[in-house]
Design an enzyme around this catalytic site. Structure first.
Site, mmCIF file in Angstrom:
data_model
loop_
_atom_site.group_PDB
_atom_site.id
_atom_site.type_symbol
_atom_site.label_atom_id
_atom_site.label_comp_id
_atom_site.label_asym_id
_atom_site.label_seq_id
_atom_site.Cartn_x
_atom_site.Cartn_y
_atom_site.Cartn_z
ATOM 1 C CG ASP A 191 -6.107 -19.083 21.502
ATOM 2 O OD1 ASP A 191 -6.975 -18.520 20.820
ATOM 3 O OD2 ASP A 191 -5.073 -19.589 21.013
ATOM 4 C CD GLU A 275 -11.722 -16.188 19.161
ATOM 5 O OE1 GLU A 275 -11.789 -15.382 18.214
ATOM 6 O OE2 GLU A 275 -10.662 -16.718 19.539
ATOM 7 C CB CYS A 327 -0.219 -5.421 22.434
ATOM 8 S SG CYS A 327 1.010 -5.493 23.757
ATOM 9 C CB CYS A 330 0.269 -1.286 25.329
ATOM 10 S SG CYS A 330 0.459 -1.856 23.616
ATOM 11 C CB CYS A 346 3.610 -4.789 21.016
ATOM 12 S SG CYS A 346 2.504 -3.352 21.023
ATOM 13 C CB CYS A 349 4.349 -1.367 24.698
ATOM 14 S SG CYS A 349 3.826 -3.084 24.472
ATOM 15 C CG ASP A 356 -0.915 -20.257 20.385
ATOM 16 O OD1 ASP A 356 -1.579 -19.758 19.459
ATOM 17 O OD2 ASP A 356 -0.115 -21.186 20.221
#
Length: 402
Positions: A191, A275, A327, A330, A346, A349, A356
């Site tokens: 990332d 990305e 997330c 999950c 989250c 969960c 990051d």
């Protein structure tokens, strides 16, 4: 695959004059050919072919008083200038057809351009002498600072003079499958950001060097001195070179950082995922200077070609993947978050996620790499159990077990 290696040149005073003559002749032939084609287009005539332009603007022009000095340089340099014009037209037309990103039509070259280049092919009979010097026709033996060994015999060499007045020899060599590295186990997602240059899916954070920001005081001082010089004077030209050298030092440091980091990642990991960032869009925001200082596009390009060279897997996921919203524990999408939110919880969960690292894990998962969220610093927190699943009833309930 083909690779390009650049080495610093240290020409003498006479050799600099000969190189300046070669730069000028190549520029004149390029502009003459461009003018001939623009004239034919405006008059509705057929598009002049390269062979006809070569005969008219090089072979016949050498016999005229106006262009007799074209014979003072290697003919290969002039021929390659016409090839550069063909490449410029080809890229322009391919952009109109949608085969590549759109770019402008070829433009005339100026003698005031701070970057000049000429190219020598094998037909020019250039060579590397036993004394490790670069011998170029009608220029001489140039001193080269060899920093590495060429893997094979180069097919072409390009002599470049950059804005800072430095000379480089750029060689094109062919590499084979012998460059493939042994198979490695790790697979990593990356990332890219501004706070940290890169965050890996295993939890590693690599700080951003911010080369431009650190050199801003020196750059401002040099630029201020340049703005005070009279236009057209020798002192202004000297000040311009000082500014160019200051920027060259920043660019060289950034390039060295990109090479070291990309080589390390490719050597240590079997697969790398990144990305596809919208750099042009980010460069139009208030973060433009920081985005350009990071140099994400150059770094991703290095990862891509080094992965192909060393037999690694390189994957680039779409820029619209919600890597910062999902997330990694999950898989529930929790919605967009402002940039100042670096840690979030989250709601499905209850995992506490580093923004990051969570994004890096999601990048790897979107690329189909075998990574887990164990490296994402997931910190589970106690979640109250629903009443239907825990607790005691005031009255005994009949057992359903058989």
């Amino acid at each position: 695959m083909q690779l390009r290696y650049s080495f610093r040149l240290y020409p003498s005073v006479g050799q600099r004059t000969a190189l300046a003559r070669a730069f000028g002749c190549a520029r004149v032939v390029y502009n003459d050919a461009l003018r001939a084609r623009e004239t034919a287009r405006s008059e509705g005539l057929p598009f002049p072919k390269t062979a006809d332009l070569s005969k008219q603007l090089i072979t016949q022009a050498k016999n005229t008083p106006e262009r007799s000095w074209l014979g003072e340089v290697s003919a290969v340099v002039l021929q390659q200038s016409l090839c550069d014009l063909d490449a410029a037209y080809r890229n322009f037309f391919n952009g109109l057809k949608g085969k590549r990103p759109r770019m402008g039509a070829p433009r005339y070259k100026s003698r005031k351009d701070t970057r000049q280049a000429v190219r020598f092919t094998a037909n020019a009979r250039w060579s590397i002498t036993p004394g490790r010097k670069l011998r170029l026709p009608k220029i001489g033996d140039l001193k080269v600072k060899w920093s590495r060994t060429l893997h094979s015999t180069p097919s072409t060499v390009t002599v470049v003079k950059d804005s800072a007045g430095r000379y480089f020899a750029s060689f094109v060599v062919e590499t084979g499958p012998c460059e493939v590295l042994p198979t490695a186990t790790p697979e990593v997602g990356i990332d890219l950001g501004l706070g940290h240059f890169a965050v890996l899916s295993d939890g590693t954070k690599i700080d951003s060097p911010r080369f431009l920001r650190r050199a801003e005081k020196r750059l401002k001082k040099a630029q201020r001195a340049l703005s005070r010089k009279e236009k057209g004077s020798r002192n202004r030209d000297k000040a311009r070179i000082l500014v160019a050298r200051a920027h060259a030092r920043v660019a060289d440091a950034r390039r060295e950082f990109h090479h070291r980091l990309s080589t390390q990642l490719i050597r240590e990991n079997q697969a790398v995922a990144v990305e596809d960032l919208a750099v042009k869009g980010l460069a139009r925001t208030r973060l433009a200077k920081s985005v350009h200082d990071a140099g994400w596009s150059a770094f991703v390009g290095m990862l891509e070609y080094k992965a192909a060279r060393y037999g690694r897997t390189f994957v680039k996921i779409g820029r619209f993947e919600p890597t910062s919203q999902v997330c990694s524990a999950c898989g529930v999408q929790d919605g967009p978050k402002p940039l100042h939110v670096r840690v979030w919880t989250c709601r499905a969960c209850g995992a506490v996620l580093d923004r990051d690292i969570n994004a890096a894990v999601n990048v790897a998962k979107a690329a189909g790499l075998a990574v887990t969220a164990c490296g994402a610093r997931v910190r589970p927190r106690p979640v109250p159990a629903p009443r239907s699943e825990a607790g005691t009833h005031p009255t005994p309930q009949p057992s359903t077990a058989r």
